[in-house]
Design a protein around this motif. Structure first.
Motif, short mmCIF file in Angstrom:
data_model
loop_
_atom_site.label_atom_id
_atom_site.label_comp_id
_atom_site.label_asym_id
_atom_site.label_seq_id
_atom_site.Cartn_x
_atom_site.Cartn_y
_atom_site.Cartn_z
N GLY A 1 0.78 -1.23 0.00
CA GLY A 1 0.00 0.00 0.00
C GLY A 1 0.80 1.27 0.00
N ASP A 2 2.15 1.19 0.11
CA ASP A 2 3.00 2.39 0.13
C ASP A 2 4.23 2.11 -0.71
OD1 ASP A 2 4.90 4.40 0.77
OD2 ASP A 2 3.86 4.81 2.66
N ILE A 3 4.30 2.72 -1.90
CA ILE A 3 5.39 2.45 -2.83
C ILE A 3 6.74 2.89 -2.28
CG2 ILE A 3 5.05 4.63 -4.06
CD1 ILE A 3 6.09 1.28 -5.67
N PHE A 4 6.76 3.95 -1.47
CA PHE A 4 8.02 4.42 -0.92
C PHE A 4 8.57 3.42 0.09
CE2 PHE A 4 10.58 7.60 1.64
CZ PHE A 4 11.50 7.85 0.64
N GLU A 5 7.70 2.86 0.92
CA GLU A 5 8.14 1.83 1.87
C GLU A 5 8.62 0.59 1.13
OE1 GLU A 5 8.53 2.07 5.15
OE2 GLU A 5 7.96 4.19 4.97
N ALA A 6 7.96 0.27 0.03
CA ALA A 6 8.39 -0.89 -0.77
C ALA A 6 9.78 -0.65 -1.35
CB ALA A 6 7.38 -1.16 -1.88
N LEU A 7 10.04 0.58 -1.80
CA LEU A 7 11.36 0.91 -2.34
C LEU A 7 12.43 0.79 -1.25
CD1 LEU A 7 13.12 1.92 -4.69
CD2 LEU A 7 12.60 4.26 -3.95
N LYS A 8 12.14 1.31 -0.06
CA LYS A 8 13.11 1.20 1.04
C LYS A 8 13.44 -0.26 1.32
CE LYS A 8 11.03 3.83 4.18
NZ LYS A 8 10.84 4.51 5.49
N ALA A 9 12.41 -1.09 1.39
CA ALA A 9 12.63 -2.51 1.69
C ALA A 9 13.37 -3.20 0.54
CB ALA A 9 11.29 -3.19 1.93
N THR A 10 13.11 -2.77 -0.68
CA THR A 10 13.77 -3.37 -1.84
C THR A 10 15.26 -3.04 -1.87
OG1 THR A 10 11.75 -3.36 -3.14
CG2 THR A 10 13.82 -3.43 -4.36
N THR A 11 15.59 -1.76 -1.72
CA THR A 11 17.00 -1.37 -1.81
C THR A 11 17.84 -2.01 -0.71
OG1 THR A 11 16.50 0.67 -0.57
CG2 THR A 11 16.52 0.81 -2.98
N ALA A 12 17.22 -2.35 0.40
CA ALA A 12 17.95 -3.03 1.48
C ALA A 12 18.44 -4.40 1.06
CB ALA A 12 17.07 -3.15 2.72
N GLN A 13 17.82 -4.97 0.01
CA GLN A 13 18.21 -6.30 -0.44
C GLN A 13 19.08 -6.28 -1.69
OE1 GLN A 13 15.18 -9.37 -0.49
NE2 GLN A 13 13.80 -8.11 0.75
N LEU A 14 19.34 -5.10 -2.25
CA LEU A 14 20.10 -5.01 -3.50
C LEU A 14 21.58 -4.84 -3.23
CD1 LEU A 14 17.81 -2.60 -5.59
CD2 LEU A 14 17.78 -5.11 -5.53
N HIS A 15 22.41 -5.59 -3.97
CA HIS A 15 23.85 -5.43 -3.93
C HIS A 15 24.30 -4.97 -5.32
CE1 HIS A 15 23.89 -8.88 -0.73
NE2 HIS A 15 23.42 -7.74 -0.24
N GLY A 16 25.01 -3.86 -5.37
CA GLY A 16 25.47 -3.36 -6.66
C GLY A 16 25.24 -1.87 -6.77
N ALA A 17 25.11 -1.41 -8.00
CA ALA A 17 24.91 0.01 -8.28
C ALA A 17 23.54 0.22 -8.91
CB ALA A 17 26.00 0.52 -9.23
N TYR A 18 22.90 1.32 -8.52
CA TYR A 18 21.59 1.57 -9.11
C TYR A 18 21.18 3.03 -8.99
CZ TYR A 18 20.35 0.99 -4.14
OH TYR A 18 20.31 1.09 -2.77
N ALA A 19 20.44 3.46 -10.00
CA ALA A 19 19.59 4.64 -9.92
C ALA A 19 18.23 4.13 -10.38
CB ALA A 19 20.09 5.76 -10.82
N ILE A 20 17.22 4.35 -9.57
CA ILE A 20 15.90 3.75 -9.78
C ILE A 20 14.83 4.83 -9.79
CG2 ILE A 20 14.12 2.24 -8.77
CD1 ILE A 20 16.44 0.64 -7.49
N ALA A 21 13.87 4.69 -10.69
CA ALA A 21 12.64 5.48 -10.64
C ALA A 21 11.47 4.52 -10.86
CB ALA A 21 12.63 6.59 -11.68
N ALA A 22 10.42 4.67 -10.07
CA ALA A 22 9.30 3.72 -10.16
C ALA A 22 8.00 4.41 -9.74
CB ALA A 22 9.56 2.50 -9.26
N PHE A 23 6.88 3.83 -10.19
CA PHE A 23 5.58 4.26 -9.69
C PHE A 23 4.64 3.06 -9.65
CE2 PHE A 23 5.05 4.84 -14.28
CZ PHE A 23 3.76 4.38 -14.52
N CYS A 24 3.54 3.22 -8.93
CA CYS A 24 2.56 2.14 -8.75
C CYS A 24 1.20 2.62 -9.23
CB CYS A 24 2.50 1.75 -7.27
SG CYS A 24 1.28 0.46 -6.91
#
Length: 625
Positions: free
Chosen positions: A156-179
């Protein structure tokens, strides 16, 4: 490398997204796409819409118009392939797809659209986990892992989902997303890849982009996101949190990214335009330099220069060759030991750190991933005295180095660097003089003579550019070849290397450069009449040695193409073609001799019909390792 544009607005944002991609084309790409949340008259007519193409952005624009794609929330992307071939199914934006009990195991469109620059190193592990949960992958990209992971964590909250997602990513990223369940909201994150926030001036708009150029003419209010930042955009407002998930205020800067810089004017290609802009670029880079003082490189430079006893230069590609040239200056004029390292190799070997070393990075964009990583590695080894020669004042490199000299080449769009290289050399020569002064090796007379020569550079470059008709004649010969050798000695060996790189980049002719004295140690075996040999021949202390090397080529039937100073007594004849440089320019000669090599590559590419500004497989800004 890769470009991101994203926005929320109270009006149709698609024209701005597509225009932003056009302004990022100079980075290089092999596919492009745009996705929006389309607000229909009811739920059945609302949702995610997307267009993707492996052609140019102009074709994507036609597709968007044909499909009538419109929306006030959207993301767009140009992709340079890393994982997966350049194909529509691998192009961004990616949508999440999954299976669940509510669809009786049938694949369903997910809620989230996402674009990504960078590389996710643990994508295989994440992919296996997501497939076990029922997510269906339609591409070979590491990016698709991110969008499915976000979908799986969404509650229900895309920003919280992004925070939880980036915590699991290893590497380099610039991300933009919407729901699709949260219209008029876009989220973004950066770690190891550049990302900026643009504050809109109307329609309650806010933007995310990988480069301020993407927003030229749309907004000049730019926030440079820092490593680990996450951003939440909504209509008329935004929030930024840092890597510790604490709310932070990032400075809003006024940035004039002129869209006019991307206009060709009377030129056929950006590379041609940028070659001919070099007199202006050098003049701008040297503007305001009335004397040699350490403070040209920032506050505290005087103290830093007094404390160091060596220089370590870190750079990649063309910038590496400018560093190799500077090594000759730094050791001969400033008398300081200098080491030049390929940035992409430096941090992966065991080195011996010296805290009294000045670490100098060289980069056009200031966002080169390998060079940034090498800088951070040097800092982790206890080498805290850092300086960058960079063309972008607002870049990560300038922010992370203690000292800086910002060249003023202007936006460079052609993938094959030209004006960025010569302005880097100008900045490095100033650094050489400043270090020489700090070490008591620069007399007042020497300073005056060097400054006089530097002020004359724009006029000297104009005279070299006038040689273009003779270089076109050479290019007609080179266009028929598949191999070439470049020779130089001493200070001009890196210039030969840069010339070979230019020819490789845009003509696809195999070219190698050698220190001329190395010919008889192997490369001479390659010399035939079908192997043109380009020789950089200034009138310096190594000229007679170089003439002997040229005779070695002629004795084996090789054909020489020589860039010679007027007083070298090298004449054209059978098997030898000579272009005479307008004048001998001493220590600054590399800045002049490289220009004919740029023109040779350009006109050979024209004759061969290659894509000059967007050579195959290459990108302008290399923001991944």
């Amino acid at each position: 490398m890769c470009g991101i544009v994203a926005a929320v607005s109270s009006q149709n944002i698609v024209p701005i997204l597509v225009q932003g991609l056009q302004r990022l084309e100079y980075r290089g790409y092999d596919s492009c796409g745009v996705a929006v949340y389309a607000q229909g008259k009811d739920a059945a007519h609302s949702g995610l819409q997307r267009a993707r193409s492996t052609s140019r952005v102009a074709e994507l624009q036609n597709q968007v118009s044909s499909d009538n794609i419109q929306g006030g929330t959207g993301i767009a992307h140009t992709r340079w392939a890393t994982h997966g071939a350049p194909a529509v199914h691998n192009a961004h934006p990616h949508f999440s797809w999954g299976r669940g009990p509510e669809t009786a195991g049938v694949a369903r469109p997910g809620k989230i659209a996402l674009v990504h620059n960078g590389i996710i190193e643990n994508h295989e592990e994440l992919r296996a986990s997501l497939e076990a949960k029922g997510y269906e992958f339609t591409s070979q990209t590491d990016t698709e892992v991110i969008v499915h992971l976000m979908d799986s964590l969404y509650d229900g909250d895309i920003f919280e989902a992004l925070k939880a997602t980036t915590a699991q990513l290893h590497g380099a990223y610039a991300i933009a997303a919407f729901c699709k369940d949260e219209p008029q909201r876009v989220v973004g994150a950066r770690a190891g890849s550049p990302l900026i926030l643009g504050v809109g001036k109307s329609h309650a708009e806010n933007f995310i982009a990988s480069d301020a150029m993407a927003l030229a003419g749309v907004t000049d209010q730019i926030v440079y996101l820092e490593e680990g930042d996450l951003v939440d955009l909504q209509l008329g407002k935004y929030w930024v949190i840092d890597r510790d998930h604490k709310s932070v205020e990032r400075e809003v800067k006024t940035v004039n990214a002129h869209s006019g810089a991307a206009e060709l004017g009377p030129y056929r290609h950006y590379m041609q335009k940028e070659i001919f802009e070099q007199p202006r670029a050098i003049a701008d880079t040297l503007e305001g330099v009335v004397g040699i003082v350490p403070e040209l490189f920032g506050d505290g430079a005087h103290r830093v220069f007094k404390e160091i006893d060596s220089v370590l230069i870190l750079a990649c590609g063309t910038s590496y060759y400018s560093g190799c040239t500077a090594k000759y200056w730094l050791e001969s004029i400033a008398g300081i030991p200098t080491q030049v390292e390929v940035a992409s190799e430096y941090r992966y070997r065991t080195s011996v750190p010296n805290p009294r070393t000045l670490v100098v990075t060289i980069t056009q964009s200031g966002e080169t991933a390998d060079t940034l990583a090498a800088l951070r590695h040097a800092q982790s080894q206890g080498m805290q005295q850092t300086l960058t020669i960079c063309n972008v004042a607002t870049s990560a490199m300038v922010r992370e180095c203690k000292l800086a000299y910002v060249t003023r080449a202007g936006v460079e769009i052609g993938v094959a660097s030209t004006k960025a290289f010569t302005t880097q050399l100008a900045g490095l020569f100033l650094l050489t003089l400043a270090l020489a002064q700090s070490r008591g090796k620069l007399t007042d007379a020497d300073e005056a003579a060097h400054l006089k020569a530097m002020r004359h550079l724009p006029a000297a470059l104009q005279a070299v550019l006038a040689l273009e008709p003779q270089i076109i004649s050479w290019a007609e010969d080179f266009a028929k070849m598949e191999n070439a050798l470049f020779l130089g000695r001493g200070l001009h060996f890196p210039i030969a290397q840069e010339g070979a790189l230019k020819l490789k980049e845009i003509t696809y002719i195999h070219a190698e450069a050698y220190a001329a004295g190395e010919l008889k140690h192997g490369p001479l075996a390659l010399v035939t009449s079908a192997m043109p040999v380009v020789t950089v021949a200034p009138n310096d202390s190594l000229l007679e040695k170089l003439k002997s090397n040229m005779q070695e080529v002629r004795a084996r039937g090789g054909v020489l193409y020589v860039l010679a100073d007027a007083d070298t007594r090298i004449a054209s004849g059978e098997g030898i073609h000579v272009i005479r440089m307008p004048e001998n320019y001493g220590d600054l000669s590399p800045l002049l001799h490289v220009v004919p090599l740029q023109l040779l590559a350009y006109h050979t590419a024209l004759a061969r019909g290659t894509d000059v500004d967007k050579p195959r497989n290459l990108a302008k800004s290399v923001t991944v390792e």
